[in-house]
Design a protein around this motif. Structure first.
Motif, PDB file in Angstrom:
ATOM      1  N   TYR A   1       8.853 -21.877 -37.087  1.00  0.00           N
ATOM      2  CA  TYR A   1       9.670 -21.143 -38.065  1.00  0.00           C
ATOM      3  C   TYR A   1       9.198 -21.365 -39.503  1.00  0.00           C
ATOM      4  CZ  TYR A   1      12.474 -20.901 -33.866  1.00  0.00           C
ATOM      5  OH  TYR A   1      12.877 -20.698 -32.563  1.00  0.00           O
ATOM      6  N   LYS A   2       7.905 -21.537 -39.637  1.00  0.00           N
ATOM      7  CA  LYS A   2       7.300 -21.671 -40.961  1.00  0.00           C
ATOM      8  C   LYS A   2       6.080 -20.760 -41.051  1.00  0.00           C
ATOM      9  CE  LYS A   2       8.638 -26.533 -41.520  1.00  0.00           C
ATOM     10  NZ  LYS A   2       9.253 -26.716 -40.199  1.00  0.00           N
ATOM     11  N   ASN A   3       5.700 -20.420 -42.273  1.00  0.00           N
ATOM     12  CA  ASN A   3       4.480 -19.633 -42.494  1.00  0.00           C
ATOM     13  C   ASN A   3       3.830 -20.094 -43.790  1.00  0.00           C
ATOM     14  OD1 ASN A   3       6.803 -17.728 -43.772  1.00  0.00           O
ATOM     15  ND2 ASN A   3       4.880 -17.404 -44.886  1.00  0.00           N
TER      16      ASN A   3
ATOM     17  N   LYS B   1       5.333 -13.313 -46.147  1.00  0.00           N
ATOM     18  CA  LYS B   1       6.589 -13.714 -45.518  1.00  0.00           C
ATOM     19  C   LYS B   1       6.573 -13.301 -44.050  1.00  0.00           C
ATOM     20  CE  LYS B   1       9.133 -13.083 -49.854  1.00  0.00           C
ATOM     21  NZ  LYS B   1      10.235 -12.354 -50.542  1.00  0.00           N
TER      22      LYS B   1
ATOM     23  N   SER C   1       9.183 -13.017 -40.350  1.00  0.00           N
ATOM     24  CA  SER C   1      10.440 -13.141 -39.614  1.00  0.00           C
ATOM     25  C   SER C   1      10.153 -12.778 -38.163  1.00  0.00           C
ATOM     26  CB  SER C   1      11.521 -12.226 -40.210  1.00  0.00           C
ATOM     27  OG  SER C   1      11.114 -10.865 -40.147  1.00  0.00           O
TER      28      SER C   1
ATOM     29  N   TRP D   1       1.374 -18.436 -39.273  1.00  0.00           N
ATOM     30  CA  TRP D   1       2.784 -18.684 -38.982  1.00  0.00           C
ATOM     31  C   TRP D   1       2.913 -19.369 -37.620  1.00  0.00           C
ATOM     32  CZ3 TRP D   1       0.274 -14.161 -38.327  1.00  0.00           C
ATOM     33  CH2 TRP D   1       0.405 -13.484 -37.108  1.00  0.00           C
TER      34      TRP D   1
ATOM     35  N   THR E   1      15.300 -14.728 -37.458  1.00  0.00           N
ATOM     36  CA  THR E   1      14.982 -15.882 -38.297  1.00  0.00           C
ATOM     37  C   THR E   1      13.946 -15.517 -39.348  1.00  0.00           C
ATOM     38  OG1 THR E   1      15.405 -17.370 -36.443  1.00  0.00           O
ATOM     39  CG2 THR E   1      14.136 -18.261 -38.310  1.00  0.00           C
TER      40      THR E   1
ATOM     41  N   SER F   1       6.487 -20.888 -32.648  1.00  0.00           N
ATOM     42  CA  SER F   1       7.907 -21.276 -32.682  1.00  0.00           C
ATOM     43  C   SER F   1       8.591 -21.252 -31.315  1.00  0.00           C
ATOM     44  CB  SER F   1       8.699 -20.403 -33.667  1.00  0.00           C
ATOM     45  OG  SER F   1       8.060 -20.374 -34.925  1.00  0.00           O
TER      46      SER F   1
ATOM     47  N   TYR G   1      11.265 -17.016 -41.732  1.00  0.00           N
ATOM     48  CA  TYR G   1      10.508 -18.251 -41.735  1.00  0.00           C
ATOM     49  C   TYR G   1      10.431 -18.853 -43.131  1.00  0.00           C
ATOM     50  CZ  TYR G   1       8.980 -17.392 -36.930  1.00  0.00           C
ATOM     51  OH  TYR G   1       8.951 -17.195 -35.570  1.00  0.00           O
ATOM     52  N   GLU G   2      10.283 -20.187 -43.135  1.00  0.00           N
ATOM     53  CA  GLU G   2      10.122 -20.917 -44.393  1.00  0.00           C
ATOM     54  C   GLU G   2       8.670 -20.782 -44.867  1.00  0.00           C
ATOM     55  OE1 GLU G   2      10.245 -25.526 -46.087  1.00  0.00           O
ATOM     56  OE2 GLU G   2      10.873 -25.071 -44.018  1.00  0.00           O
ATOM     57  N   SER G   3       8.493 -20.338 -46.096  1.00  0.00           N
ATOM     58  CA  SER G   3       7.143 -20.179 -46.644  1.00  0.00           C
ATOM     59  C   SER G   3       6.688 -21.492 -47.271  1.00  0.00           C
ATOM     60  CB  SER G   3       7.122 -19.071 -47.692  1.00  0.00           C
ATOM     61  OG  SER G   3       7.394 -17.820 -47.105  1.00  0.00           O
ATOM     62  N   LEU G   4       5.610 -22.055 -46.746  1.00  0.00           N
ATOM     63  CA  LEU G   4       5.077 -23.321 -47.251  1.00  0.00           C
ATOM     64  C   LEU G   4       4.028 -23.051 -48.328  1.00  0.00           C
ATOM     65  CD1 LEU G   4       4.611 -25.252 -43.872  1.00  0.00           C
ATOM     66  CD2 LEU G   4       6.585 -25.266 -45.406  1.00  0.00           C
TER      67      LEU G   4
END
Length: 611
Positions: free
Chosen positions: A103-105, A77, A79, A118, A84, A121, A86-89
């Protein structure tokens, strides 16, 4: 005129600092990485990394892990400093655009491992917090438990890196041994944690490998190895001799910079080269001339050092030492060991052999252990072989003695009878445990002395480097402890000269036994035994400390223990001396050393940064 010279010197210094402060052009930089690693009772690790950065290009940050063996990385995870999360893909596409990564990881699978990725951003000064778990970080080897892991190995420099490893169990010299590889920093025990610190810049070719040996099974780990820790130790040190003193599993920096950006840097190389070469000499000369040595280097005093005051540590000459018939230090062997060590009552080797033998004699006197015959062994006395039987003893009276007891029992094997060269062989192989035990006597006894008010704390403000001030703790030693040292010397003199005294007193058996125990501590047991046997030939009939067998066996055991320990230390030093360590430095906190090379056989971090 003098004031003018000083003003000129100050001006030179200010100009010099201004020149060397001109920044190089860096597209992306990492100022700091702080890793916090918590190990649970099953040997799994929860990792929290805080990256402080300044970013101007690229699309993502990443950290690679390879050669993980039975370990795995889960629950990744991220942040950032904006708060923020981040959205975990479920998967990560390294070729995606800046916007698609923002903002994704995610975890990107690579050959032999994974990359934790990640999105940058947003450019500028950014702080990222990475959280993930390492399953099975602790390994159960055939002889003990340990950790051998590359915690940090990036493809770009880091301003400073610090790794803190902790658990519900406090780590210390009593239960762990640490080594570190790949950087010129420190590895220390601090407040129950193990701390690896680069203490400054970590270059793109540096890395931070930790090798940790736990002295007893501390974790219920499921990660089992068919190798011994000694195998791992040898593997870690096998390439310490690299001439460059550095090792990087993935030295290629994936970040690219345009020629337009690096042209100013190229043109400035000669100028900066001259400044870098002259920097230490000019700065030291100017500051030394203007301010003096103390202002430049500080007072040199360290916090926590013992202060023996005006009485000092030097004892009177031998002919000025009066005889002393009473046993000093309240008949406490550990206190006598501390006093003898700090006031140099007898040489260190004598004292270390002596404390082991003295404690063994004490146990024999108290009926806890026994000298027994065996069919084979080291102590061949009058055609009989002897060993020490620990089968009736379950524990000792205090923590220090109990630690020695457990080492002796470990060396004796399943029958708990220490025979032949068992302790010699064990102490040679486990020399660091014996060293830790010697150190523990001093540290634990010092704590007792502080509790009793014989060592008191005070603070003092002293000069730090370059005109700074710092407050240190001074541990003031009561002069009465020096008197105890003089009394120990006086007791030694009394026991050596007893048979030559015109009027000899009669002492009860228990007094003679106490004399023998302290004679063993002070390294004169053989001479005292010879006098006792002449003056009181029936002594052996009324004591458990039989001078024909028992004390000889104990003395031989103590000598062979120290011999094994000493050879183990020398063997380790010889192994170290056979390598060309580049910038190696002993850990200031004890327990191990950090080396700027070696450890390349470990799995773990194998690249990372921003791209």
């Amino acid at each position: 005129m003098n004031q003018m010279i000083k003003n000129i010197c100050y001006s030179v210094v200010l100009c010099f600092f201004f020149l060397i402060s001109i920044p190089f052009v860096h597209a992306n930089s990492i100022q700091d990485i702080d890793m916090d690693i918590y190990i649970d009772s099953f040997g799994n690790a929860s990792v929290k990394e805080i990256w402080t950065t300044n970013l101007t290009s690229g699309t993502e940050g990443f950290k690679s892990y390879t050669d993980l063996g039975n370990m795995s990385i889960t629950n990744f995870k991220v942040s950032d400093d904006s708060g923020t999360v981040y959205e975990s893909l479920p998967s990560w596409n390294t070729s995606a655009s800046f916007q698609n990564k923002a903002y994704k990881n995610g975890i990107h699978k690579i050959s032999g491992g994974v990359e934790l990725c990640w999105g940058i951003s947003q450019y500028g000064k950014r702080t990222y917090t990475l959280n993930y778990e390492i399953q099975n970080l602790v390994t159960e080897y055939t002889d003990t438990q340990g950790i051998y892991f590359n915690f940090l190995n990036l493809d770009q420099p880091v301003g400073n890196a610090k790794i803190t490893i902790h658990s519900d169990i406090d780590f210390s010299l009593d239960n762990a041994k640490i080594w570190a590889f790949g950087y010129d920093g420190t590895d220390i025990f601090e407040n129950g944690s193990i701390v690896l610190n680069s203490n400054g810049n970590l270059s793109s070719s540096d890395y931070m490998v930790g090798l940790i040996r736990f002295e007893s099974p501390l974790f219920a780990t499921n990660n089992h190895s068919t190798k011994s820790f000694d195998d791992i130790y040898d593997s870690a040190f096998s390439d310490v001799s690299n001439d460059d003193g550095n090792y990087s599993e993935n030295p290629v920096n994936t970040h690219t910079t345009s020629f337009k950006n690096i042209l100013p840097m190229i043109l400035m190389i000669p100028f900066y080269g001259v400044l870098i070469l002259l920097n230490p000499f000019i700065l030291f000369f100017v500051l030394y001339a203007v301010k003096g040595r103390t202002w430049v280097g500080g007072s040199g005093k360290r916090s926590g050092e013992l202060n023996f005051g005006t009485a000092g540590k030097t004892l009177p000459r031998e002919d000025e030492i009066p005889y002393w018939r009473e046993i000093p230090c309240e008949k406490d062997l550990e206190r006598a060991y501390w006093v003898s060590t700090n006031y140099h009552v007898v040489p260190e080797k004598t004292l270390r052999e002596g404390i082991i033998g003295a404690i063994l004699l004490k146990w024999i006197r108290d009926g806890k252990i026994f000298v027994s015959k065996t069919k084979k062994g080291l102590f061949n006395l009058k055609d009989n072989d002897y060993a020490i039987d620990f089968s009736k003893m379950t524990q000792a009276d205090n923590e220090v003695e109990d630690a020695l007891f457990r080492m002796l029992v470990k060396a004796s094997g399943s029958n708990k009878i220490l025979e032949a060269k068992e302790f010699y062989k064990w102490s040679r192989k486990n020399y660091y445990k014996v060293e830790s035990w010697f150190s523990s006597i001093l540290s634990k006894e010092q704590n007792k002395l502080e509790e009793q008010g014989l060592i008191t704390n005070s603070t003092e403000e002293v000069a730090g480097m370059f005109g700074t001030k710092r407050t240190i703790v001074i541990k003031n030693v009561d002069p009465s402890l020096k008197e105890e040292a003089i009394h120990l010397r006086g007791l030694r003199k009394f026991l050596l000269d007893f048979s030559m005294m015109p009027e000899r007193e009669y002492f009860e058996v228990h007094i003679w036994e106490e004399y023998l125990i302290f004679a063993q501590l002070l390294g004169i047991a053989d001479k005292v035994e010879e006098q006792f046997s002449k003056l009181y030939p029936k002594f052996n009939e009324v004591t458990s400390l039989n001078m024909d067998v028992t004390t000889v066996v104990v003395r031989s055991m103590a000598i062979n223990c120290y011999k094994g320990f000493y050879e183990g230390v020398k063997r380790a030093e010889a192994r170290a001396a056979s390598h060309d360590y580049s910038g190696s430095s002993s850990s200031s906190g004890g327990g191990g050393s950090s080396f700027s090379s070696g450890g390349s056989s470990s799995g773990g971090s194998s690249g990372g940064g921003f791209r």
